[in-house]
Structures are given as structure tokens and as C-alpha cells.
Design a protein around this motif. Structure first.
Motif, mmCIF file in Angstrom:
data_model
loop_
_atom_site.group_PDB
_atom_site.id
_atom_site.type_symbol
_atom_site.label_atom_id
_atom_site.label_comp_id
_atom_site.label_asym_id
_atom_site.label_seq_id
_atom_site.Cartn_x
_atom_site.Cartn_y
_atom_site.Cartn_z
ATOM 1 N N PHE A 91 4.878 -37.534 1.678
ATOM 2 C CA PHE A 91 3.704 -38.396 1.830
ATOM 3 C C PHE A 91 2.691 -37.791 2.799
ATOM 4 O O PHE A 91 1.906 -38.523 3.415
ATOM 5 C CB PHE A 91 4.139 -39.780 2.333
ATOM 6 N N SER A 92 2.703 -36.479 2.929
ATOM 7 C CA SER A 92 1.751 -35.824 3.832
ATOM 8 C C SER A 92 0.330 -35.972 3.304
ATOM 9 O O SER A 92 0.088 -36.029 2.105
ATOM 10 C CB SER A 92 2.103 -34.346 3.984
ATOM 11 N N ASN A 93 -0.622 -36.039 4.204
ATOM 12 C CA ASN A 93 -2.028 -36.180 3.851
ATOM 13 C C ASN A 93 -2.864 -35.195 4.669
ATOM 14 O O ASN A 93 -2.817 -35.220 5.896
ATOM 15 C CB ASN A 93 -2.507 -37.612 4.114
#
Length: 274
Positions: free
Chosen positions: A41-43
Motif C-alpha cells: 500500500f505504498s504511495n
């Protein structure tokens, strides 16, 4: 630059874009299965994992009996593919080569069943399955899928382009319809049969709805239904582990298509000529 060259370049660009749209979710699934839950879920999102983590795949085997689910799926899908290959090939040959009263009307009614959603008939099908004593049994999935209007249509279209003179010559020699089918037309229908088998395998291997309705015991679960256990209670499981299970589940379909795509393409294009 000629218009023909511009057209070819435009076609190639369109095909590349379509391939990217089709393969994008598959690539994302594979790469996410190699990430840690935090990286998933890295952004901004990263298409390629910086440090591939293969422990997600071992976690799949630790959390669910995926081997058991795999065997169940192989048995159910194999029996359905074999059953539909027999029934659809025979019925397709009958509608294409055998003259009998009401053939066109019966075939039209048969095709009309393709417009009936499975959800509208699942209750009476379930009642019949329970009446037969097949509740919570993998055989319930097999028995209720032995016939197919689409498969019959596919085989009929293929048989209709075959020369009738071969069958007439066989009948002059004393062969019946079944002998003519078995000794002549079935041997010529290899590409269409392979296409039907591949489509059936891909569809029933990934089927979720009927197993969800018909099966209750975990020991009888097929692979798509069993993978739900990776989500954990209230969906709190690791998305990376879930997608690792998805990757393992789609591998058989991908391998089958890679090795059988020549027959698949031959069967599809042959049916388009009439």
C-alpha cells in the motif's frame, strides 16, 4: 508516409495499449505478491518490488490446505471438461449432420438458454442436487455442468463446414451415425475440441459461484473457494499473501494456454468462416 503504413502503425499502437490494459492487473498481482504488506500500500505505488519477498508463497501453504483444494479443482474441472467434450461434441454433430424433425426449433431453444443467468436457476438446480443426494459433494459441481449450449454451438459451427460427402460415403458402406461420427468427423474436429476444452478448463477452474452454493465442508472446497480463507477474519489478512495464492491458482490456466494456444487459435478462426 503512405496511408497503409500509418494504418499499420496505428493498429500496432492500439494493440500495444490493449495488451497493457489486459496485462496490467496481472503484472500488479504478481509484483504485489512479492511485497511485504506495508509495501503493498505504498504511495506512490511501485510496479516492481525493491526487495522481493517469497515468504508470502510459503505463508499460503501454512494458512490453508491448498494442496487439497488443488486436487479437488483438478478432479472437478477434469471431469467437467471430459463430460462437456463428449456431450457437446455429440450434440453439435447431431445438430449439424443429422436431419430430424424440429432440429432448427430445438437448436434455437437450446441457444436461448444461454441468455438465462445462472443466478436465476441456481435454486432449482440446488434442489435437484439435494434430491440426488449430492449435497456438499464435488460431484454436484460435475453433474450440474455436463451440458453446455455454448459448447454445442461451437461444435455445431465447426461440423457444419466439414464436407457431408464423407458421411454419406460412410453410410453407403453401412456405417451408422455414431460410427461415422467416431471414425471420421471426431478425428477431424481436433482443433475445435481443443478450443472447447481450453475454454471449459479456464472457466470452471476459476469458478466461484457454484462451489460457494453447493459446498459446505472445507475438505471439498475447490481452489477459488478455498483461497477465501487467506483473507482472514473480516478481511484482515495480508493482501500480499492473498495475491500469492491467486498467482498459484492462475498458473495452471496460463501453462495450459501457452502449450495449447495453437489449437485454440485454429479452432476459433475455423468457426468464423461460416
Amino acid at each position: 508516409m503512405s496511408l497503409a503504413r500509418i494504418g499499420r502503425i496505428t493498429g500496432i499502437v492500439v494493440l500495444v495499449l490493449a495488451a497493457m490494459v489486459a496485462l496490467g492487473p496481472l503484472l500488479w498481482t504478481v509484483t504485489t505478491s512479492l511485497r511485504t504488506p506495508a509495501e503493498a500500500f505504498s504511495n506512490p505505488p511501485q510496479w516492481l518490488p525493491l526487495h522481493p519477498d517469497f515468504s508470502n508463497y510459503s505463508a499460503v501453504f501454512d494458512r490453508i490446505p491448498i494442496g487439497r483444494f488443488f486436487v479437488n479443482s483438478v478432479l472437478v474441472t477434469g471431469l467437467i471438461v471430459a463430460g462437456q467434450t463428449v456431450t457437446c461434441t455429440l450434440s453439435g454433430y447431431a445438430f449439424a449432420m443429422v436431419s430430424f424433425p424440429g432440429r432448427s426449433v430445438i437448436f434455437g431453444i437450446f441457444l436461448a438458454t444461454m441468455m438465462v443467468p445462472l443466478q436465476t436457476i441456481i435454486i432449482p438446480v440446488f434442489v435437484i442436487i439435494r434430491y440426488l443426494g449430492l449435497s456438499d459433494s464435488p460431484l454436484s459441481l460435475v453433474v450440474s455442468a455436463l451440458g453446455s449450449a455454448f459448447g454445442t454451438f461451437l461444435m455445431r459451427q465447426y461440423f457444419m463446414q466439414m464436407p457431408r460427402e464423407l458421411g454419406e460415403a460412410a453410410r453407403i458402406d453401412g456405417a451408422g451415425h455414431f460410427q461415422t461420427f467416431l471414425m471420421i468427423y471426431a478425428k477431424m474436429a481436433g482443433p475445435a475440441i481443443a478450443t472447447l476444452a481450453i475454454l471449459n478448463f479456464s472457466g470452471f477452474w476459476a469458478e466461484f459461484y457454484r462451489p460457494l452454493i453447493f459446498l459446505q465442508s472445507q475438505d471439498n472446497f475447490t481452489l477459488p473457494l478455498g483461497l477465501v480463507g487467506l483473507q482472514g477474519n473480516l478481511g484482515t489478512g495480508s493482501i500480499s499473501v492473498v495475491l500469492a495464492g491467486v498467482v498459484l491458482a492462475i498458473l495452471p490456466s496460463v501453462v495450459l494456454f501457452v502449450f495449447a494456444q495453437r489449437y485454440f487459435i485454429a479452432g476459433i478462426t475455423a468457426g468464423a468462416s461460416r
